[in-house]
Design a protein around this motif. Structure first.
Motif, PDB file in Angstrom:
ATOM      1  N   ASN A  20     -10.797 100.333 -25.056  1.00  0.00           N
ATOM      2  CA  ASN A  20     -11.516 100.640 -23.824  1.00  0.00           C
ATOM      3  C   ASN A  20     -10.732 101.585 -22.926  1.00  0.00           C
ATOM      4  OD1 ASN A  20     -12.068  97.507 -24.520  1.00  0.00           O
ATOM      5  ND2 ASN A  20     -13.942  98.503 -23.825  1.00  0.00           N
ATOM      6  N   ILE A  21      -9.430 101.359 -22.865  1.00  0.00           N
ATOM      7  CA  ILE A  21      -8.588 102.148 -21.973  1.00  0.00           C
ATOM      8  C   ILE A  21      -7.403 102.692 -22.763  1.00  0.00           C
ATOM      9  CG2 ILE A  21      -7.165 102.135 -19.886  1.00  0.00           C
ATOM     10  CD1 ILE A  21      -8.844  99.714 -18.948  1.00  0.00           C
ATOM     11  N   LEU A  22      -7.181 103.983 -22.651  1.00  0.00           N
ATOM     12  CA  LEU A  22      -5.999 104.635 -23.224  1.00  0.00           C
ATOM     13  C   LEU A  22      -5.211 105.241 -22.074  1.00  0.00           C
ATOM     14  CD1 LEU A  22      -7.569 106.455 -26.321  1.00  0.00           C
ATOM     15  CD2 LEU A  22      -6.192 104.360 -26.309  1.00  0.00           C
TER      16      LEU A  22
ATOM     17  N   VAL B  49       1.505 106.394 -15.557  1.00  0.00           N
ATOM     18  CA  VAL B  49       1.355 107.830 -15.335  1.00  0.00           C
ATOM     19  C   VAL B  49      -0.125 108.154 -15.160  1.00  0.00           C
ATOM     20  CG1 VAL B  49       1.707 110.131 -16.285  1.00  0.00           C
ATOM     21  CG2 VAL B  49       3.421 108.330 -16.674  1.00  0.00           C
ATOM     22  N   ALA B  50      -0.902 107.772 -16.165  1.00  0.00           N
ATOM     23  CA  ALA B  50      -2.344 108.019 -16.110  1.00  0.00           C
ATOM     24  C   ALA B  50      -3.028 107.181 -17.174  1.00  0.00           C
ATOM     25  CB  ALA B  50      -2.670 109.498 -16.332  1.00  0.00           C
TER      26      ALA B  50
ATOM     27  N   GLY C  76     -14.488 107.985 -19.810  1.00  0.00           N
ATOM     28  CA  GLY C  76     -13.917 109.212 -19.269  1.00  0.00           C
ATOM     29  C   GLY C  76     -13.441 109.145 -17.834  1.00  0.00           C
ATOM     30  N   ALA C  77     -13.402 107.964 -17.240  1.00  0.00           N
ATOM     31  CA  ALA C  77     -12.940 107.843 -15.855  1.00  0.00           C
ATOM     32  C   ALA C  77     -11.420 107.769 -15.824  1.00  0.00           C
ATOM     33  CB  ALA C  77     -13.546 106.609 -15.212  1.00  0.00           C
TER      34      ALA C  77
ATOM     35  N   THR D  29      -3.059 115.963 -16.150  1.00  0.00           N
ATOM     36  CA  THR D  29      -4.459 115.721 -16.471  1.00  0.00           C
ATOM     37  C   THR D  29      -4.561 114.919 -17.750  1.00  0.00           C
ATOM     38  OG1 THR D  29      -5.090 117.836 -15.456  1.00  0.00           O
ATOM     39  CG2 THR D  29      -6.702 116.773 -16.902  1.00  0.00           C
ATOM     40  N   ILE D  30      -5.278 113.811 -17.683  1.00  0.00           N
ATOM     41  CA  ILE D  30      -5.486 112.985 -18.868  1.00  0.00           C
ATOM     42  C   ILE D  30      -6.888 113.224 -19.397  1.00  0.00           C
ATOM     43  CG2 ILE D  30      -6.289 110.946 -17.590  1.00  0.00           C
ATOM     44  CD1 ILE D  30      -4.681 109.255 -19.680  1.00  0.00           C
ATOM     45  N   SER D  31      -7.007 113.213 -20.714  1.00  0.00           N
ATOM     46  CA  SER D  31      -8.313 113.356 -21.351  1.00  0.00           C
ATOM     47  C   SER D  31      -8.301 112.584 -22.658  1.00  0.00           C
ATOM     48  CB  SER D  31      -8.647 114.835 -21.596  1.00  0.00           C
ATOM     49  OG  SER D  31      -7.683 115.428 -22.454  1.00  0.00           O
TER      50      SER D  31
END
Length: 119
Positions: free
Chosen positions: A30-32, A46-47, A53-54, A66-68
């Protein structure tokens, strides 16, 4: 087998850029995200980014990093721009799978990749 494979760390001069990648396998998370730990300091966020995508950023990197993520590749990226010497740390990929009706909470850490920013 659940696994996180990181790449992209290295040495860069202040003001430069680096891009970290982390490929997750063995589950859908769910979360990376990315955490970092500098010598003598606690590990800090850090992020992170949700599967939708939130993004969420630590205060010290807002506006510079920037995280993606690419869900088709189960990969998360961290673009680091305007790097500062204080960004020097071991960066760890982190993956979280939230509990469901059929499975529990799962959290996995990568092995870490060193980022060194010279002044």
């Amino acid at each position: 087998q659940v696994q996180l494979v990181e790449s992209g760390g290295g040495l860069v001069q202040a003001g430069g850029s680096l891009r970290l990648s982390c490929a997750a396998s063995g589950n859908i998370f769910n979360i990376l995200g990315w955490y970092r730990q500098a010598p003598g300091k606690q590990r800090e966020l850090v992020a992170a980014i949700t599967i939708g995508g939130a993004p969420n950023y630590g205060d010290s990197v807002k506006g510079r990093f920037t995280i993606s993520r690419d869900n088709s590749k189960s990969t998360v990226y961290l673009q680091m721009d305007s790097l500062k010497p204080e960004d020097t740390a071991v960066y760890y990929c982190n993956a979280k799978k939230l509990p469901t009706m059929s499975s529990g909470y799962l959290e996995v850490w990568g092995q870490g990749t060193l980022v060194t920013v010279s002044s």
